[in-house]
Design a protein around this motif. Structure first.
Motif, PDB file in Angstrom:
ATOM      1  N   UNK A  19       0.761  -1.698   0.052  1.00  0.00           N
ATOM      2  CA  UNK A  19       0.019  -0.338   0.056  1.00  0.00           C
ATOM      3  C   UNK A  19       0.975   1.109  -0.016  1.00  0.00           C
ATOM      4  N   UNK A  20       1.834   1.463   0.643  1.00  0.00           N
ATOM      5  CA  UNK A  20       2.771   2.848   1.056  1.00  0.00           C
ATOM      6  C   UNK A  20       3.705   2.452  -0.703  1.00  0.00           C
ATOM      7  N   UNK A  21       3.679   1.985  -1.315  1.00  0.00           N
ATOM      8  CA  UNK A  21       5.170   1.659  -1.989  1.00  0.00           C
ATOM      9  C   UNK A  21       3.430   2.264  -3.413  1.00  0.00           C
ATOM     10  N   UNK A  22       2.187   1.867  -3.513  1.00  0.00           N
ATOM     11  CA  UNK A  22       0.939   1.868  -4.256  1.00  0.00           C
ATOM     12  C   UNK A  22       0.698   3.644  -4.396  1.00  0.00           C
ATOM     13  N   UNK A  23       1.156   3.926  -3.218  1.00  0.00           N
ATOM     14  CA  UNK A  23       0.494   5.471  -2.907  1.00  0.00           C
ATOM     15  C   UNK A  23       1.862   6.268  -3.214  1.00  0.00           C
ATOM     16  N   UNK A  24       3.059   5.731  -3.239  1.00  0.00           N
ATOM     17  CA  UNK A  24       3.824   6.766  -3.126  1.00  0.00           C
ATOM     18  C   UNK A  24       3.752   7.071  -4.467  1.00  0.00           C
ATOM     19  N   UNK A  25       4.005   6.003  -5.344  1.00  0.00           N
ATOM     20  CA  UNK A  25       4.285   6.124  -7.031  1.00  0.00           C
ATOM     21  C   UNK A  25       3.279   6.539  -7.441  1.00  0.00           C
ATOM     22  N   UNK A  26       1.613   6.865  -7.207  1.00  0.00           N
ATOM     23  CA  UNK A  26       0.630   7.604  -7.291  1.00  0.00           C
ATOM     24  C   UNK A  26       1.273   8.826  -7.012  1.00  0.00           C
ATOM     25  N   UNK A  27       1.603   8.498  -6.297  1.00  0.00           N
ATOM     26  CA  UNK A  27       1.984  10.757  -5.537  1.00  0.00           C
ATOM     27  C   UNK A  27       2.759  10.685  -6.650  1.00  0.00           C
ATOM     28  N   UNK A  29       3.000   9.847  -9.851  1.00  0.00           N
ATOM     29  CA  UNK A  29       2.890  10.082 -11.289  1.00  0.00           C
ATOM     30  C   UNK A  29       1.962  11.373 -11.203  1.00  0.00           C
ATOM     31  N   UNK A  30       1.224  11.723 -10.711  1.00  0.00           N
ATOM     32  CA  UNK A  30       0.386  12.995 -10.539  1.00  0.00           C
ATOM     33  C   UNK A  30       1.288  13.864 -10.726  1.00  0.00           C
ATOM     34  N   UNK A  31       2.510  14.069  -9.076  1.00  0.00           N
ATOM     35  CA  UNK A  31       3.394  15.613  -8.962  1.00  0.00           C
ATOM     36  C   UNK A  31       4.172  15.741 -10.778  1.00  0.00           C
ATOM     37  N   UNK A  32       4.291  14.416 -11.200  1.00  0.00           N
ATOM     38  CA  UNK A  32       5.120  14.341 -12.602  1.00  0.00           C
ATOM     39  C   UNK A  32       6.288  14.555 -12.278  1.00  0.00           C
ATOM     40  N   UNK A  33       7.360  14.932 -13.012  1.00  0.00           N
ATOM     41  CA  UNK A  33       8.648  15.522 -12.896  1.00  0.00           C
ATOM     42  C   UNK A  33       8.727  16.548 -12.492  1.00  0.00           C
ATOM     43  N   UNK A  34       9.192  16.233 -10.793  1.00  0.00           N
ATOM     44  CA  UNK A  34      10.264  17.553 -10.442  1.00  0.00           C
ATOM     45  C   UNK A  34      10.867  17.181  -9.269  1.00  0.00           C
ATOM     46  N   UNK A  35      11.781  19.006  -8.902  1.00  0.00           N
ATOM     47  CA  UNK A  35      13.032  18.542  -7.965  1.00  0.00           C
ATOM     48  C   UNK A  35      12.356  18.674  -7.213  1.00  0.00           C
ATOM     49  N   UNK A  36      12.689  17.646  -6.137  1.00  0.00           N
ATOM     50  CA  UNK A  36      12.112  17.803  -4.621  1.00  0.00           C
ATOM     51  C   UNK A  36      12.713  18.650  -3.710  1.00  0.00           C
ATOM     52  N   UNK A  37      11.706  19.600  -2.960  1.00  0.00           N
ATOM     53  CA  UNK A  37      12.927  20.946  -2.296  1.00  0.00           C
ATOM     54  C   UNK A  37      12.448  20.093  -0.664  1.00  0.00           C
ATOM     55  N   UNK A 111      14.153  14.337 -12.785  1.00  0.00           N
ATOM     56  CA  UNK A 111      14.965  13.216 -12.827  1.00  0.00           C
ATOM     57  C   UNK A 111      14.904  12.256 -11.849  1.00  0.00           C
ATOM     58  N   UNK A 112      15.749  12.739 -10.405  1.00  0.00           N
ATOM     59  CA  UNK A 112      16.129  12.298  -9.358  1.00  0.00           C
ATOM     60  C   UNK A 112      15.046  10.967  -9.268  1.00  0.00           C
ATOM     61  N   UNK A 113      13.918  12.108  -8.531  1.00  0.00           N
ATOM     62  CA  UNK A 113      12.882  11.619  -7.953  1.00  0.00           C
ATOM     63  C   UNK A 113      12.395  10.077  -8.046  1.00  0.00           C
ATOM     64  N   UNK A 114      12.211   9.814  -9.576  1.00  0.00           N
ATOM     65  CA  UNK A 114      11.567   8.616 -10.220  1.00  0.00           C
ATOM     66  C   UNK A 114      12.791   7.528  -9.990  1.00  0.00           C
ATOM     67  N   UNK A 115      13.930   7.847 -10.309  1.00  0.00           N
ATOM     68  CA  UNK A 115      15.343   7.013  -9.963  1.00  0.00           C
ATOM     69  C   UNK A 115      15.314   6.147  -8.424  1.00  0.00           C
ATOM     70  N   UNK A 116      14.879   7.265  -7.801  1.00  0.00           N
ATOM     71  CA  UNK A 116      15.242   6.913  -6.256  1.00  0.00           C
ATOM     72  C   UNK A 116      13.646   5.670  -5.654  1.00  0.00           C
ATOM     73  N   UNK A 117      12.337   5.948  -6.871  1.00  0.00           N
ATOM     74  CA  UNK A 117      12.263   5.198  -6.296  1.00  0.00           C
ATOM     75  C   UNK A 117      12.183   3.945  -6.672  1.00  0.00           C
ATOM     76  N   UNK A 118      12.601   3.881  -8.694  1.00  0.00           N
ATOM     77  CA  UNK A 118      12.526   2.363  -8.739  1.00  0.00           C
ATOM     78  C   UNK A 118      13.369   1.848  -8.164  1.00  0.00           C
ATOM     79  N   UNK A 119      14.995   2.610  -7.561  1.00  0.00           N
ATOM     80  CA  UNK A 119      15.632   0.832  -6.257  1.00  0.00           C
ATOM     81  C   UNK A 119      14.975   1.010  -5.596  1.00  0.00           C
ATOM     82  N   UNK A 120      13.845   2.171  -5.230  1.00  0.00           N
ATOM     83  CA  UNK A 120      14.102   1.817  -3.369  1.00  0.00           C
ATOM     84  C   UNK A 120      12.910   0.102  -3.415  1.00  0.00           C
ATOM     85  N   UNK A 121      12.466  -0.017  -5.039  1.00  0.00           N
ATOM     86  CA  UNK A 121      11.669  -0.957  -5.103  1.00  0.00           C
ATOM     87  C   UNK A 121      12.367  -2.384  -5.616  1.00  0.00           C
ATOM     88  N   UNK A 122      13.371  -1.871  -6.298  1.00  0.00           N
ATOM     89  CA  UNK A 122      14.614  -3.130  -6.381  1.00  0.00           C
ATOM     90  C   UNK A 122      15.005  -3.665  -5.657  1.00  0.00           C
TER      91      UNK A 122
END
Length: 316
Positions: A19-27, A29-37, A111-122
């Motif tokens: 559930x946590x991973x699903x919510x994180x991936x949905x968020x 996708x909705x936010x799109x590519x952006x730099x995390x502050x 782009x760094x946020x997406x890379x880290x998300x996939x890295x966390x899943x792996x």
């Protein structure tokens, strides 16, 4: 591979992670590519830490309910907390390497946020396999604890000597191997891992980054997983404390990225923690260091190193 956790708690853990991973991936996708502050990273860090403590409280209640022993519940929840803190602290070293990888490939911040998300899943999948195999090996071959202990001590010494030195990817063997196997484009193509160049499908630099992040986590898992087995051989505690630490890795990355210079001495503290945990493992059949003492030592080392880092960076 014995565990004190009831079966229903295993199910709750799996459901929670999915559930946590699903919510994180949905968020994501909705936010799109952006730099995390820093504010966003801090909010997510607090959420992940808070959820970890909530789960530990549920674990405490489950142990007390199934055994009727408050003392045992206290001991097991303390083991989870200690394992979680150790994993969190050792993850700092991963983050510093991730910073080097992103810097070397000039990965755009968005782009760094997406890379880290996939890295966390792996990382969750790979570490789960490593922990289950490691738990089985230790239950069958007790002497492996001494091997793990010696390995952690040597790794801690090596980390101490390497601390403060500039990390470089230029001569990294994994990177050289990837470049030989995969043709790579010179430029990024958005968040795509593959692109078409001169009519030929080739990898983008972002795919190289994903591969290196995954390889880095596997390498660091070889250090961190034995460290938790020094605290407890309960597979459930080892796995859950590890996974909860990983779930907060992305948010912690962006926090430390903003404050990397302030904690420049942290690797020295991590080296001492590895030597301490390794020594604890080597002494396990002679003198068992209480979990509360281990937690206190790890927390003290981290606090002193971070305070020392802040003061010296402020003077500089």
């Amino acid at each position: 591979m014995e565990s004190i956790a009831p079966l229903w708690l295993w199910v709750v853990f799996v459901v929670f992670v999915v559930a946590a991973l699903f919510v994180d991936f949905v968020v994501l996708r909705k936010q799109g590519s952006h730099a995390v502050g820093v504010k966003e990273a801090l909010n997510w860090s607090l959420i992940w830490v808070g959820l970890s403590f909530v789960f530990n409280a549920l674990f405490w209640w489950a142990v007390k309910d199934s055994t009727g022993s408050t003392a045992l519940a206290n001991e097991k929840s303390l083991e989870f907390l200690t394992g979680y803190l150790i994993e969190k602290s050792l993850a700092v070293d991963n983050i510093f390497v991730f910073l080097v990888i992103f810097s070397y490939f000039a990965v755009p911040a968005e782009f760094q946020k997406r890379v880290l998300m996939i890295g966390i899943l792996g990382a969750i999948v790979l570490r789960t396999v490593m922990i289950l195999v490691g738990g089985w090996l230790i239950s069958e071959f007790h002497w492996l604890l001494y091997v793990f202990g010696a390995f952690l001590v040597l790794t801690g010494v090596k980390m101490w000597w390497a601390a403060g030195k500039e990390a470089s990817l230029a001569d990294n063997p994994a990177l050289r191997l990837l470049r030989r196997v995969l043709p790579v484009s010179k430029d990024f193509d958005g968040e795509k891992f593959f692109t078409v160049e001169h009519g030929k499908r080739i990898a983008t630099p972002l795919f190289m980054v994903i591969c290196l992040v995954g390889l880095t986590d596997v390498i660091f898992a070889v250090d961190s997983i034995p460290a938790i087995f020094a605290i407890t051989q309960d597979t459930f505690i080892v796995l859950t404390s590890n996974v909860f630490a990983i779930l907060g890795l992305r948010a912690m990355f962006f926090l430390l990225k903003a404050a990397a210079d302030r904690f420049h001495l942290l690797n020295y503290g991590l080296a001492l923690i590895l030597v301490f945990i390794g020594s604890k493992m080597l002494l396990i059949d002679i003198f068992k260091i209480p979990v509360a003492v281990s937690l206190g030592v790890v927390f003290t080392i981290l606090a002193i190193t971070m305070l020392w880092s802040s003061r010296t960076s402020a003077k500089a």
